[in-house]
Design a protein around this motif. Sequence first.
Motif, PDB file in Angstrom:
ATOM      1  N   LEU A 142       0.836  -1.200   0.000  1.00  0.00           N
ATOM      2  CA  LEU A 142       0.000   0.000   0.000  1.00  0.00           C
ATOM      3  C   LEU A 142       0.875   1.257   0.000  1.00  0.00           C
ATOM      4  O   LEU A 142       0.636   2.205  -0.752  1.00  0.00           O
ATOM      5  CB  LEU A 142      -0.889  -0.017   1.251  1.00  0.00           C
ATOM      6  N   ASP A 143       1.902   1.217   0.832  1.00  0.00           N
ATOM      7  CA  ASP A 143       2.821   2.347   0.903  1.00  0.00           C
ATOM      8  C   ASP A 143       3.456   2.603  -0.475  1.00  0.00           C
ATOM      9  O   ASP A 143       3.534   3.741  -0.939  1.00  0.00           O
ATOM     10  CB  ASP A 143       3.902   2.050   1.949  1.00  0.00           C
ATOM     11  N   TRP A 144       3.853   1.522  -1.153  1.00  0.00           N
ATOM     12  CA  TRP A 144       4.502   1.688  -2.451  1.00  0.00           C
ATOM     13  C   TRP A 144       3.536   2.144  -3.533  1.00  0.00           C
ATOM     14  O   TRP A 144       3.901   2.926  -4.402  1.00  0.00           O
ATOM     15  CB  TRP A 144       5.244   0.416  -2.875  1.00  0.00           C
ATOM     16  N   LEU A 145       2.301   1.661  -3.477  1.00  0.00           N
ATOM     17  CA  LEU A 145       1.317   2.142  -4.453  1.00  0.00           C
ATOM     18  C   LEU A 145       1.168   3.650  -4.318  1.00  0.00           C
ATOM     19  O   LEU A 145       1.099   4.381  -5.306  1.00  0.00           O
ATOM     20  CB  LEU A 145      -0.039   1.450  -4.238  1.00  0.00           C
ATOM     21  N   GLN A 146       1.166   4.124  -3.070  1.00  0.00           N
ATOM     22  CA  GLN A 146       1.016   5.574  -2.874  1.00  0.00           C
ATOM     23  C   GLN A 146       2.254   6.332  -3.337  1.00  0.00           C
ATOM     24  O   GLN A 146       2.152   7.418  -3.884  1.00  0.00           O
ATOM     25  CB  GLN A 146       0.664   5.872  -1.415  1.00  0.00           C
ATOM     26  N   ARG A 147       3.405   5.742  -3.132  1.00  0.00           N
ATOM     27  CA  ARG A 147       4.628   6.413  -3.601  1.00  0.00           C
ATOM     28  C   ARG A 147       4.637   6.571  -5.109  1.00  0.00           C
ATOM     29  O   ARG A 147       5.228   7.512  -5.627  1.00  0.00           O
ATOM     30  CB  ARG A 147       5.876   5.639  -3.159  1.00  0.00           C
ATOM     31  N   VAL A 148       4.024   5.623  -5.818  1.00  0.00           N
ATOM     32  CA  VAL A 148       3.965   5.766  -7.275  1.00  0.00           C
ATOM     33  C   VAL A 148       2.625   6.364  -7.714  1.00  0.00           C
ATOM     34  O   VAL A 148       2.230   6.262  -8.872  1.00  0.00           O
ATOM     35  CB  VAL A 148       4.241   4.437  -8.020  1.00  0.00           C
ATOM     36  N   GLU A 149       1.930   6.972  -6.741  1.00  0.00           N
ATOM     37  CA  GLU A 149       0.725   7.745  -7.030  1.00  0.00           C
ATOM     38  C   GLU A 149      -0.417   6.917  -7.584  1.00  0.00           C
ATOM     39  O   GLU A 149      -1.117   7.334  -8.504  1.00  0.00           O
ATOM     40  CB  GLU A 149       1.077   8.936  -7.946  1.00  0.00           C
ATOM     41  N   ILE A 150      -0.586   5.727  -7.029  1.00  0.00           N
ATOM     42  CA  ILE A 150      -1.774   4.923  -7.333  1.00  0.00           C
ATOM     43  C   ILE A 150      -2.636   4.937  -6.068  1.00  0.00           C
ATOM     44  O   ILE A 150      -2.146   4.645  -4.970  1.00  0.00           O
ATOM     45  CB  ILE A 150      -1.389   3.478  -7.723  1.00  0.00           C
ATOM     46  N   PRO A 159      -4.123  -5.132 -12.989  1.00  0.00           N
ATOM     47  CA  PRO A 159      -3.453  -4.159 -13.861  1.00  0.00           C
ATOM     48  C   PRO A 159      -4.190  -3.923 -15.172  1.00  0.00           C
ATOM     49  O   PRO A 159      -4.090  -2.834 -15.737  1.00  0.00           O
ATOM     50  CB  PRO A 159      -2.083  -4.792 -14.124  1.00  0.00           C
ATOM     51  N   ARG A 160      -4.942  -4.934 -15.670  1.00  0.00           N
ATOM     52  CA  ARG A 160      -5.567  -4.695 -16.973  1.00  0.00           C
ATOM     53  C   ARG A 160      -6.666  -3.637 -16.886  1.00  0.00           C
ATOM     54  O   ARG A 160      -7.085  -3.101 -17.900  1.00  0.00           O
ATOM     55  CB  ARG A 160      -6.041  -5.993 -17.631  1.00  0.00           C
ATOM     56  N   GLN A 161      -7.076  -3.294 -15.654  1.00  0.00           N
ATOM     57  CA  GLN A 161      -8.064  -2.220 -15.485  1.00  0.00           C
ATOM     58  C   GLN A 161      -7.378  -0.857 -15.378  1.00  0.00           C
ATOM     59  O   GLN A 161      -8.037   0.152 -15.176  1.00  0.00           O
ATOM     60  CB  GLN A 161      -8.901  -2.477 -14.224  1.00  0.00           C
ATOM     61  N   PHE A 162      -6.040  -0.829 -15.460  1.00  0.00           N
ATOM     62  CA  PHE A 162      -5.293   0.418 -15.320  1.00  0.00           C
ATOM     63  C   PHE A 162      -4.956   1.011 -16.687  1.00  0.00           C
ATOM     64  O   PHE A 162      -4.825   0.286 -17.676  1.00  0.00           O
ATOM     65  CB  PHE A 162      -3.964   0.175 -14.587  1.00  0.00           C
ATOM     66  N   GLN A 168       2.607   1.327 -15.853  1.00  0.00           N
ATOM     67  CA  GLN A 168       4.054   1.534 -15.784  1.00  0.00           C
ATOM     68  C   GLN A 168       4.460   1.910 -14.356  1.00  0.00           C
ATOM     69  O   GLN A 168       5.482   1.450 -13.859  1.00  0.00           O
ATOM     70  CB  GLN A 168       4.480   2.600 -16.811  1.00  0.00           C
ATOM     71  N   ARG A 169       3.658   2.733 -13.701  1.00  0.00           N
ATOM     72  CA  ARG A 169       3.984   3.105 -12.322  1.00  0.00           C
ATOM     73  C   ARG A 169       3.908   1.891 -11.397  1.00  0.00           C
ATOM     74  O   ARG A 169       4.710   1.742 -10.472  1.00  0.00           O
ATOM     75  CB  ARG A 169       3.062   4.226 -11.838  1.00  0.00           C
ATOM     76  N   LEU A 170       2.923   1.018 -11.681  1.00  0.00           N
ATOM     77  CA  LEU A 170       2.798  -0.199 -10.871  1.00  0.00           C
ATOM     78  C   LEU A 170       4.027  -1.092 -11.065  1.00  0.00           C
ATOM     79  O   LEU A 170       4.566  -1.656 -10.111  1.00  0.00           O
ATOM     80  CB  LEU A 170       1.521  -0.957 -11.259  1.00  0.00           C
ATOM     81  N   GLN A 171       4.482  -1.185 -12.315  1.00  0.00           N
ATOM     82  CA  GLN A 171       5.668  -2.003 -12.567  1.00  0.00           C
ATOM     83  C   GLN A 171       6.874  -1.457 -11.778  1.00  0.00           C
ATOM     84  O   GLN A 171       7.664  -2.212 -11.212  1.00  0.00           O
ATOM     85  CB  GLN A 171       6.000  -2.032 -14.073  1.00  0.00           C
ATOM     86  N   ILE A 172       6.971  -0.139 -11.731  1.00  0.00           N
ATOM     87  CA  ILE A 172       8.090   0.480 -11.005  1.00  0.00           C
ATOM     88  C   ILE A 172       7.994   0.169  -9.508  1.00  0.00           C
ATOM     89  O   ILE A 172       8.993  -0.148  -8.859  1.00  0.00           O
ATOM     90  CB  ILE A 172       8.130   1.995 -11.288  1.00  0.00           C
ATOM     91  N   ALA A 173       6.775   0.217  -8.963  1.00  0.00           N
ATOM     92  CA  ALA A 173       6.599  -0.135  -7.543  1.00  0.00           C
ATOM     93  C   ALA A 173       7.002  -1.589  -7.309  1.00  0.00           C
ATOM     94  O   ALA A 173       7.677  -1.914  -6.332  1.00  0.00           O
ATOM     95  CB  ALA A 173       5.141   0.076  -7.131  1.00  0.00           C
ATOM     96  N   ARG A 199       5.010  12.997 -15.790  1.00  0.00           N
ATOM     97  CA  ARG A 199       4.728  12.588 -14.425  1.00  0.00           C
ATOM     98  C   ARG A 199       5.611  11.400 -14.029  1.00  0.00           C
ATOM     99  O   ARG A 199       6.176  11.350 -12.943  1.00  0.00           O
ATOM    100  CB  ARG A 199       3.251  12.211 -14.336  1.00  0.00           C
ATOM    101  N   LEU A 200       5.729  10.447 -14.945  1.00  0.00           N
ATOM    102  CA  LEU A 200       6.528   9.255 -14.676  1.00  0.00           C
ATOM    103  C   LEU A 200       8.005   9.622 -14.505  1.00  0.00           C
ATOM    104  O   LEU A 200       8.695   9.117 -13.621  1.00  0.00           O
ATOM    105  CB  LEU A 200       6.359   8.259 -15.828  1.00  0.00           C
ATOM    106  N   LEU A 201       8.467  10.531 -15.359  1.00  0.00           N
ATOM    107  CA  LEU A 201       9.870  10.951 -15.293  1.00  0.00           C
ATOM    108  C   LEU A 201      10.194  11.607 -13.965  1.00  0.00           C
ATOM    109  O   LEU A 201      11.220  11.332 -13.351  1.00  0.00           O
ATOM    110  CB  LEU A 201      10.170  11.950 -16.413  1.00  0.00           C
ATOM    111  N   ASP A 202       9.291  12.489 -13.525  1.00  0.00           N
ATOM    112  CA  ASP A 202       9.527  13.171 -12.268  1.00  0.00           C
ATOM    113  C   ASP A 202       9.558  12.168 -11.124  1.00  0.00           C
ATOM    114  O   ASP A 202      10.392  12.229 -10.233  1.00  0.00           O
ATOM    115  CB  ASP A 202       8.453  14.230 -12.032  1.00  0.00           C
ATOM    116  N   LEU A 203       8.636  11.207 -11.198  1.00  0.00           N
ATOM    117  CA  LEU A 203       8.574  10.165 -10.174  1.00  0.00           C
ATOM    118  C   LEU A 203       9.881   9.371 -10.146  1.00  0.00           C
ATOM    119  O   LEU A 203      10.469   9.138  -9.085  1.00  0.00           O
ATOM    120  CB  LEU A 203       7.404   9.244 -10.518  1.00  0.00           C
ATOM    121  N   LEU A 204      10.354   8.989 -11.318  1.00  0.00           N
ATOM    122  CA  LEU A 204      11.602   8.215 -11.400  1.00  0.00           C
ATOM    123  C   LEU A 204      12.777   9.022 -10.860  1.00  0.00           C
ATOM    124  O   LEU A 204      13.607   8.520 -10.116  1.00  0.00           O
ATOM    125  CB  LEU A 204      11.892   7.826 -12.858  1.00  0.00           C
ATOM    126  N   ARG A 205      12.811  10.302 -11.253  1.00  0.00           N
ATOM    127  CA  ARG A 205      13.899  11.170 -10.827  1.00  0.00           C
ATOM    128  C   ARG A 205      13.972  11.233  -9.298  1.00  0.00           C
ATOM    129  O   ARG A 205      15.034  11.092  -8.701  1.00  0.00           O
ATOM    130  CB  ARG A 205      13.661  12.575 -11.394  1.00  0.00           C
TER     131      ARG A 205
END
Lengths: 268, 232
Positions: A142-150, A159-162, A168-173, A199-205
């Motif tokens: 849950l903590d990680w989903l929030q960190r990647v803004e899910i 994931p198929r509902q995303f 992509q953010r879920l994969q990163i988490a 958004r993804l780039l900023d998150l990765l950075r």
Amino acid sequence: MNMQVNPQELALDPQPLLSVAGVSRFYGERIGCADVAFDLWPGEVLGIVGESGSGKSTLLRCLAGIDKPDRGEVLFRGGAEPLDIYSVAEQERRRLMRTAWGIVHQNPRDGLRMDVSAGGNVGERLMDNGARHYGKIRETALDWLQRVEIAAGRIDDRPRQFSGGMQQRLQIARVLVSEPKLVFMDEPTGGLDVSVQARLLDLLRVLVRDLGLAAIIVTHDLAVARLLTDRLMVMKDGRVVEQGLTDQVLDDPHHAYTQLLTSAVLTV
Amino acid sequence: MTTMIQVENVAKAFTLHNQGGVRLPVFDNVNFSVAAGEALVLAGASGAGKSSLLRILYGNYRPTSGRIAVTHAGRPIDIVTAVPRTVLDIRRRTLGFVSQFLRVIPRVSALDIVRDPLLARGASAEEASARAKAMLARLNLPQRLWDLAPATFSGGEQQRVNIARSFVDPSPIMLIDEPTASLDAGNRNVVVQLIAEAREQGSAIVGIFHDEAVREAVATRYLDITDFRKAA
């Protein structure tokens, strides 16, 4: 006066995390990549740029333990002993890839289990690494989903509902939850809309900086390289034609091919 | 005074491989040094290579030959041959570059941009915020903008965010390229004061200033780049 300085004297890390020497991969007569050598240090982000067919993805697969190079070695210093990843048993390599490394695929479907919930996708990696307490696993997921803004409310959705960006953010988490020392990314923003990319780039950075990750990022997008990487390698026809600090290579390119690449973009 | 930068026999030429391999010499045999507490102003006509020289000092452009000793953590290091992570460490702790352009990153607020160098050097979040806010206030950036990402700011506002970021914790060496280009008189004076304060605290300054009044207020010494121009 000697001005060559051993970085160790500046209290920088004494040893590279990854040492790559002479890595080559051939497809019959054709060169996939040839004679690639470099050291990657803890916390360093290396970009590999070049156009389609330049060998950058082949190289990434060789480095990440997916595709055995025909020549050369990849030495990883994540544990007590340095490990030549292609001289150890398959099982040992797989364990390494699961625990100390992370791979972010261009297509999230290659990195996610599409029939498992978002929380399950993240939690699974923790269980691979020995976590057993259900409550704690769910809490960390849950903590990680929030960190990647899910949103927390999506934890039980598949994931198929995303949307593509969310997948992509879920994969990163899923990759980062196990706190890898080294992350490989293949065109992490490819195939996404520009606004979703930003958004993804900023998150990765932010994640790369906060976690002190070492990462190797393959991209054909020089703006992505500028934003995320410390160093660049430019590839053409399977060979590294130029390398250096990212801003050096992009602002004062020396090789004809790098000059062509940097002059082909409108603004980097 | 401690020598902070020692430039020896630096030459620069650009080779444009995709335009017939034409070679553009910029300068040759550049020699000078800058000590702590000095402000060296680069002079010379537009196109003489002032900005190129500044970028070479930062390790951004690579000189064709020569070496540049930068005093980092108490010892001289040649920034031309240093490995990338050493250059990054030098930039983090010793070498600052101030330009008139802010590289805007999506979604990062003005306050975070200014706080960032303090955090990178190990300041607490609380101290970093307090100092960043004081600097933004000093440069007259309206408080309502502090928590916004500067993508939508005017040119002058972005420029002041960039200056705040550079002077919130002045580096031992400050390389400054036209920092006042689109500022009004009031803010221009603030920048002149910031540079003077950094210098009095011991920073070595190398700068390019178009505005003559600014140049004269800042400089302790001049270097005319035209003198190093290659005989064409």
